[in-house]
Design a protein around this motif. Structure first.
Motif, PDB file in Angstrom:
ATOM      1  N   ALA A  76     -13.516  39.912  60.240  1.00 44.22           N
ATOM      2  CA  ALA A  76     -12.640  38.758  60.516  1.00 44.22           C
ATOM      3  C   ALA A  76     -12.257  38.006  59.249  1.00 44.22           C
ATOM      4  O   ALA A  76     -12.167  36.782  59.241  1.00 44.22           O
ATOM      5  CB  ALA A  76     -13.291  37.806  61.528  1.00 44.22           C
ATOM      6  N   VAL A  77     -12.053  38.747  58.180  1.00 47.29           N
ATOM      7  CA  VAL A  77     -11.668  38.132  56.912  1.00 47.29           C
ATOM      8  C   VAL A  77     -10.173  38.398  56.645  1.00 47.29           C
ATOM      9  O   VAL A  77      -9.390  37.470  56.455  1.00 47.29           O
ATOM     10  CB  VAL A  77     -12.560  38.650  55.755  1.00 47.29           C
ATOM     11  N   GLY A  78      -9.801  39.681  56.633  1.00 43.31           N
ATOM     12  CA  GLY A  78      -8.378  40.008  56.558  1.00 43.31           C
ATOM     13  C   GLY A  78      -7.686  39.629  55.262  1.00 43.31           C
ATOM     14  O   GLY A  78      -6.569  39.117  55.293  1.00 43.31           O
ATOM     15  N   VAL A  79      -8.350  39.874  54.137  1.00 40.60           N
ATOM     16  CA  VAL A  79      -7.683  39.540  52.871  1.00 40.60           C
ATOM     17  C   VAL A  79      -6.982  40.734  52.225  1.00 40.60           C
ATOM     18  O   VAL A  79      -6.407  40.604  51.152  1.00 40.60           O
ATOM     19  CB  VAL A  79      -8.656  38.915  51.844  1.00 40.60           C
ATOM     20  N   ILE A  80      -7.057  41.907  52.861  1.00 40.17           N
ATOM     21  CA  ILE A  80      -6.310  43.051  52.340  1.00 40.17           C
ATOM     22  C   ILE A  80      -5.467  43.643  53.463  1.00 40.17           C
ATOM     23  O   ILE A  80      -5.883  43.652  54.624  1.00 40.17           O
ATOM     24  CB  ILE A  80      -7.235  44.142  51.729  1.00 40.17           C
ATOM     25  N   GLY A  81      -4.313  44.147  53.083  1.00 38.76           N
ATOM     26  CA  GLY A  81      -3.441  44.732  54.095  1.00 38.76           C
ATOM     27  C   GLY A  81      -2.335  45.519  53.423  1.00 38.76           C
ATOM     28  O   GLY A  81      -2.158  45.439  52.208  1.00 38.76           O
TER      29      GLY A  81
ATOM     30  N   SER B 181     -17.905  41.828  42.463  1.00 38.46           N
ATOM     31  CA  SER B 181     -18.530  42.805  43.366  1.00 38.46           C
ATOM     32  C   SER B 181     -17.722  44.080  43.570  1.00 38.46           C
ATOM     33  O   SER B 181     -18.288  45.174  43.653  1.00 38.46           O
ATOM     34  CB  SER B 181     -18.739  42.164  44.749  1.00 38.46           C
ATOM     35  N   ILE B 182     -16.413  43.935  43.711  1.00 40.40           N
ATOM     36  CA  ILE B 182     -15.588  45.028  44.241  1.00 40.40           C
ATOM     37  C   ILE B 182     -14.523  45.438  43.238  1.00 40.40           C
ATOM     38  O   ILE B 182     -13.856  44.577  42.647  1.00 40.40           O
ATOM     39  CB  ILE B 182     -14.836  44.576  45.527  1.00 40.40           C
ATOM     40  N   VAL B 183     -14.325  46.740  43.056  1.00 40.11           N
ATOM     41  CA  VAL B 183     -13.217  47.242  42.243  1.00 40.11           C
ATOM     42  C   VAL B 183     -12.246  47.963  43.171  1.00 40.11           C
ATOM     43  O   VAL B 183     -12.665  48.741  44.029  1.00 40.11           O
ATOM     44  CB  VAL B 183     -13.711  48.223  41.149  1.00 40.11           C
TER      45      VAL B 183
ATOM     46  N   PRO C 243      -5.356  39.276  42.756  1.00 38.89           N
ATOM     47  CA  PRO C 243      -6.598  40.058  42.691  1.00 38.89           C
ATOM     48  C   PRO C 243      -7.585  39.581  43.760  1.00 38.89           C
ATOM     49  O   PRO C 243      -7.523  38.422  44.189  1.00 38.89           O
ATOM     50  CB  PRO C 243      -7.124  39.777  41.284  1.00 38.89           C
ATOM     51  N   LEU C 244      -8.468  40.466  44.149  1.00 38.90           N
ATOM     52  CA  LEU C 244      -9.435  40.156  45.209  1.00 38.90           C
ATOM     53  C   LEU C 244     -10.251  38.904  44.884  1.00 38.90           C
ATOM     54  O   LEU C 244     -10.656  38.151  45.767  1.00 38.90           O
ATOM     55  CB  LEU C 244     -10.370  41.362  45.373  1.00 38.90           C
ATOM     56  N   ASN C 245     -10.482  38.693  43.610  1.00 36.53           N
ATOM     57  CA  ASN C 245     -11.288  37.551  43.192  1.00 36.53           C
ATOM     58  C   ASN C 245     -10.598  36.213  43.460  1.00 36.53           C
ATOM     59  O   ASN C 245     -11.251  35.187  43.517  1.00 36.53           O
ATOM     60  CB  ASN C 245     -11.576  37.670  41.693  1.00 36.53           C
TER      61      ASN C 245
ATOM     62  N   ALA D 178      -9.760  34.862  49.539  1.00 32.84           N
ATOM     63  CA  ALA D 178     -11.019  34.469  50.175  1.00 32.84           C
ATOM     64  C   ALA D 178     -11.845  35.675  50.633  1.00 32.84           C
ATOM     65  O   ALA D 178     -12.349  35.730  51.755  1.00 32.84           O
ATOM     66  CB  ALA D 178     -10.737  33.530  51.334  1.00 32.84           C
ATOM     67  N   CYS D 179     -12.006  36.640  49.742  1.00 32.72           N
ATOM     68  CA  CYS D 179     -12.870  37.813  49.984  1.00 32.72           C
ATOM     69  C   CYS D 179     -14.315  37.351  49.937  1.00 32.72           C
ATOM     70  O   CYS D 179     -14.689  36.552  49.085  1.00 32.72           O
ATOM     71  CB  CYS D 179     -12.587  38.850  48.894  1.00 32.72           C
ATOM     72  N   ILE D 180     -15.138  37.866  50.841  1.00 35.07           N
ATOM     73  CA  ILE D 180     -16.542  37.432  50.870  1.00 35.07           C
ATOM     74  C   ILE D 180     -17.460  38.420  50.150  1.00 35.07           C
ATOM     75  O   ILE D 180     -18.672  38.311  50.236  1.00 35.07           O
ATOM     76  CB  ILE D 180     -17.019  37.167  52.313  1.00 35.07           C
ATOM     77  N   ASN D 181     -16.890  39.394  49.473  1.00 42.44           N
ATOM     78  CA  ASN D 181     -17.636  40.345  48.631  1.00 42.44           C
ATOM     79  C   ASN D 181     -18.578  41.271  49.389  1.00 42.44           C
ATOM     80  O   ASN D 181     -19.511  41.831  48.810  1.00 42.44           O
ATOM     81  CB  ASN D 181     -18.459  39.598  47.554  1.00 42.44           C
ATOM     82  N   CYS D 182     -18.354  41.416  50.691  1.00 43.73           N
ATOM     83  CA  CYS D 182     -19.320  42.136  51.522  1.00 43.73           C
ATOM     84  C   CYS D 182     -19.348  43.641  51.271  1.00 43.73           C
ATOM     85  O   CYS D 182     -20.333  44.310  51.569  1.00 43.73           O
ATOM     86  CB  CYS D 182     -19.021  41.888  52.997  1.00 43.73           C
ATOM     87  N   GLY D 183     -18.237  44.201  50.787  1.00 43.00           N
ATOM     88  CA  GLY D 183     -18.219  45.640  50.501  1.00 43.00           C
ATOM     89  C   GLY D 183     -18.043  46.521  51.724  1.00 43.00           C
ATOM     90  O   GLY D 183     -18.163  47.742  51.626  1.00 43.00           O
ATOM     91  N   GLN D 184     -17.746  45.927  52.871  1.00 44.81           N
ATOM     92  CA  GLN D 184     -17.524  46.780  54.047  1.00 44.81           C
ATOM     93  C   GLN D 184     -16.260  47.618  53.885  1.00 44.81           C
ATOM     94  O   GLN D 184     -16.125  48.681  54.482  1.00 44.81           O
ATOM     95  CB  GLN D 184     -17.477  45.938  55.326  1.00 44.81           C
ATOM     96  N   CYS D 185     -15.350  47.154  53.035  1.00 42.49           N
ATOM     97  CA  CYS D 185     -14.159  47.967  52.723  1.00 42.49           C
ATOM     98  C   CYS D 185     -14.562  49.216  51.944  1.00 42.49           C
ATOM     99  O   CYS D 185     -13.996  50.297  52.139  1.00 42.49           O
ATOM    100  CB  CYS D 185     -13.147  47.131  51.937  1.00 42.49           C
ATOM    101  N   ILE D 186     -15.549  49.081  51.067  1.00 42.33           N
ATOM    102  CA  ILE D 186     -16.031  50.234  50.294  1.00 42.33           C
ATOM    103  C   ILE D 186     -16.667  51.250  51.245  1.00 42.33           C
ATOM    104  O   ILE D 186     -16.406  52.454  51.173  1.00 42.33           O
ATOM    105  CB  ILE D 186     -17.091  49.800  49.245  1.00 42.33           C
TER     106      ILE D 186
ATOM    107  N   ALA E 260     -11.733  47.373  58.491  1.00 44.86           N
ATOM    108  CA  ALA E 260     -13.088  46.831  58.293  1.00 44.86           C
ATOM    109  C   ALA E 260     -12.993  45.355  57.928  1.00 44.86           C
ATOM    110  O   ALA E 260     -13.707  44.513  58.478  1.00 44.86           O
ATOM    111  CB  ALA E 260     -13.821  47.615  57.206  1.00 44.86           C
ATOM    112  N   CYS E 261     -12.109  45.028  57.015  1.00 39.58           N
ATOM    113  CA  CYS E 261     -11.990  43.643  56.537  1.00 39.58           C
ATOM    114  C   CYS E 261     -11.468  42.737  57.658  1.00 39.58           C
ATOM    115  O   CYS E 261     -11.957  41.629  57.857  1.00 39.58           O
ATOM    116  CB  CYS E 261     -11.064  43.606  55.330  1.00 39.58           C
ATOM    117  N   ASN E 262     -10.493  43.240  58.375  1.00 36.51           N
ATOM    118  CA  ASN E 262      -9.832  42.425  59.381  1.00 36.51           C
ATOM    119  C   ASN E 262     -10.640  42.329  60.679  1.00 36.51           C
ATOM    120  O   ASN E 262     -10.872  41.238  61.187  1.00 36.51           O
ATOM    121  CB  ASN E 262      -8.482  43.086  59.674  1.00 36.51           C
TER     122      ASN E 262
HETATM  123 FE1  SF4 Z   1     -12.693  42.333  52.919  1.00 37.95          FE
HETATM  124 FE2  SF4 Z   1     -15.362  42.405  52.487  1.00 37.95          FE
HETATM  125 FE3  SF4 Z   1     -13.720  44.116  51.231  1.00 37.95          FE
HETATM  126 FE4  SF4 Z   1     -13.637  41.527  50.581  1.00 37.95          FE
HETATM  127  S1  SF4 Z   1     -15.369  42.923  50.295  1.00 37.95           S
HETATM  128  S2  SF4 Z   1     -11.897  42.878  50.896  1.00 37.95           S
HETATM  129  S3  SF4 Z   1     -14.052  40.573  52.570  1.00 37.95           S
HETATM  130  S4  SF4 Z   1     -14.122  44.007  53.454  1.00 37.95           S
END
Ligand code: SF4
Ligand code: HC1
Length: 573
Positions: A161-166, A138-140, A183-185, A188-196, A155-157
């Motif tokens: 409430a995922v917090g896989v990037i910092g 999903s995410i690059v 790598p993000l893959n 436990a990234c949920i692929n939501c793209g809110q970071c994008i 956004a992630c944290n």
């Molecule tokens: Fe966090 Fe969602 Fe981005 Fe994954 S896709 S790093 S869960 S904000």
């Protein structure tokens, strides 16, 4: 109220307002980079510095207003300090704007232009060189474009409430990444793209599927069928200068046809089908002592969140596949049979407001007879890119209809794209099926709106049905915690992975931080869907004549054996 002066303009604002917000009210845009309303307010990038007469310049995004304050936002010293800030950021930024995913939508690029940065190599020197992380479906992540603003981290944290990037490392070597540089893959990234959606530059973007879709469209041996999600129509127009909040359903159908798709169906059709399946599942669980609360399963980011962080709630998840997966399954079974095409020669492309749908489509359990239900997923942004590449004058397209029958929907299907929409659509149907009465009013306004967790008690016959709606996985976590602790009991819950629901999914047109101060895309885009719903001749899923015909001719009853085989799935902890 607090009275102050900003650049000679007097303003009155409530106590607690920041200077940044007060300035906006006075018609003054203070530049920002790390600031993102309600998500990241840390005063770190120093772009929003203002002069209040204090010894040092203050960061307007975190500086509260005070009575009698005299703020200057635009002095030669401030302008110069901001320019130096930008030049220093550029000294470690790859600056390959032409092929950047955010070209012309980049807040850094825009600011350089606005502030008159005329030498992007002023502090040329050693630069970090990072590998691009493109292993996620999903995410690059491209750290060469990262300006360390931490909007994605917040956004992630916080929102998710995922917090896989910092942030990791120190000084010049500081970068954003995951633990142990995985790598993000692999985290436990949920692929939501809110970071994008939060990123001001091109450091985060979706995995591109447009090339794969162009290849399918050029393959004459394949019948290529497309289905856009409910929320796409509420935002696609923004990519073509159409005001936010305008639904562009007819133009979108016309554009998809002009791109060369053989059939233009609609995920809204399968949203109606989902209500029949999920509504029946809910009534079954109520009557047979099944696991409650039933929790909706349309949002793949939410599903991964539940599987990863709240696996004890897996039995609560509806076994229904998400609507676009149902649509894919029906295209490759019911429709293939009807038109006499071998399902192997049919390719299904979903246009989604969501990056997690790319991951979902690859889940091995979401297929039938060895064929995936959905072959490719493009985001709303990727569709806009394809329309532009094809030279289609989107804004001037005529309105066209979807193709029958898998393109025919009710208003209930349309509102799936906004938080609370799936619940409202389900209630319209469950109420009428259980009570055998016609609803006087189909609008369940208690589940609408952008409050993080919404609750309502709906009288359905003799039963008071307690429902709740959460959007954004941090809100979902709060809701699940309140159930775990025994503080709350519900019968039926809708969870959408992104704040606002799909209308503000991670694949939707990017809304800059400055624009987010002026309007709320969650509300405006949702209004476009509620408006479309209000104007539909049918507004309840069980009134969708084509769905009823499909049950009669093909599936039998909702939750039938065949329906289970095609339209339901299971989850993994
Ligand atoms: Fe966090 Fe969602 Fe981005 Fe994954 S896709 S790093 S869960 S904000
Ligand atoms: Fe959604 Fe859904 S509503 S998940 O939010 O249930 O993405 O729009 O397509 O599948 O219908 C997204 C939107 C979308 C599914 C439907």
């Amino acid at each position: 109220l607090v009275k102050l002066t900003i650049d000679g303009v007097s303003v009155e604002v409530p106590a607690g307002t920041t200077v940044l917000e007060a300035a906006k009210k006075a018609g003054i845009n203070i530049p920002t980079l790390c600031y993102l309303k309600d998500i990241n307010q840390i005063g770190a990038c120093r772009m929003c510095i203002v002069d209040t007469g204090a010894r040092a310049f203050g960061a307007a995004c975190v500086l509260p207003v005070a009575n009698g304050m005299n703020v200057k936002t635009n002095t030669p010293k401030i302008r110069e300090a901001r320019r130096v800030n930008l030049e220093l950021l550029l000294s470690n930024h790859d600056k390959k704007c032409l092929d950047c995913a955010r070209n012309q939508k980049c807040e850094l690029q825009q600011m350089c232009q606005d502030l008159g940065v005329d030498d992007v190599d002023k502090y040329k020197g050693k630069m970090n060189e990072y590998d691009i992380d493109d292993l996620s479906p999903s995410i690059v992540r491209n750290n060469n474009k990262c300006i360390l603003c931490r909007r994605c981290v917040a956004a992630c944290n916080n929102t998710q409430a995922v917090g896989v990037i910092g942030p990791m490392g120190r000084g010049f070597k500081t970068k954003i990444g995951s633990a142990w540089e995985q790598p993000l893959n692999d985290v436990a990234c949920i692929n939501c793209g809110q970071c994008i959606a939060a990123c001001p530059t091109g450091a985060l973007y979706e995995k591109d599927s447009t090339k794969a879709v162009w290849d399918l469209l050029n393959d004459e041996t394949k019948t290529v069928v497309v289905q856009p999600a409910p929320a796409v129509r509420a935002a696609l127009g923004e990519e073509f200068g159409i005001p936010m909040g305008t639904s562009v359903t007819g133009k979108m159908a016309a554009a998809l046809r002009r791109l060369g798709f053989n059939k233009v169906f609609d995920t809204d059709w399968a949203a109606d089908l989902t209500i029949m399946e999920e509504g029946t599942e809910f009534i079954g669980r109520l009557n047979n002592g099944g696991v409650l609360p039933l929790i909706t399963s349309c949002s793949p980011g939410w599903i991964k969140f539940c599987e990863t962080y709240y696996p004890d709630f897996i039995p609560n998840l509806s076994s229904c596949k998400s609507p676009h997966e149902m649509e894919g399954a029906m295209i490759k079974s019911y429709w293939a049979e009807k038109v006499g095409i071998d399902p192997k020669d049919i390719k299904v492309v979903s246009v989604m407001p969501c990056t997690a749908k790319k991951f979902e489509a690859k889940r091995p359990e979401l297929g039938h007879n060895g064929l995936a239900d959905v072959d490719e997923v493009i985001t709303t942004r990727e569709l806009a890119k394809m329309i532009k590449e094809a030279g289609i004058d989107f804004a001037n397209l005529p309105d066209e209809d979807f193709d029958p029958v898998l393109g025919e929907s009710t208003g209930a299907g349309v509102i799936f794209g906004a938080t609370g929409g799936v619940m409202e659509a389900a209630l319209r149907t469950v109420y009428e099926i259980v009570t055998k009465e016609t609803l006087d009013k189909v609008d369940f306004t208690a589940v609408r709106g952008i409050e993080g967790v919404k609750e309502a008690t709906i009288k359905v016959g003799d039963l008071d049905v307690n429902v709740a709606v959460a959007h954004g996985t941090a809100n979902a976590a709060k809701l699940l915690d309140s159930i775990r602790s025994g503080e709350k009991t519900y019968h039926f819950i809708e969870v959408m992975g992104c704040p606002g629901g799909c209308v503000t999914g991670g694949g939707q047109p990017i809304v800059s931080a400055q624009k987010r101060m002026e309007c709320d895309p969650k509300t405006l885009r949702a209004a476009a869907l509620y408006n479309e719903d209000a104007n539909k001749p049918q507004r309840k899923s069980h009134e969708n004549a084509s769905i009823m015909a499909v049950y009669k001719d093909y599936l039998g009853e909702p939750n039938s054996h065949l329906a289970h085989e095609l339209l339901h799935t299971h989850y993994t902890a």
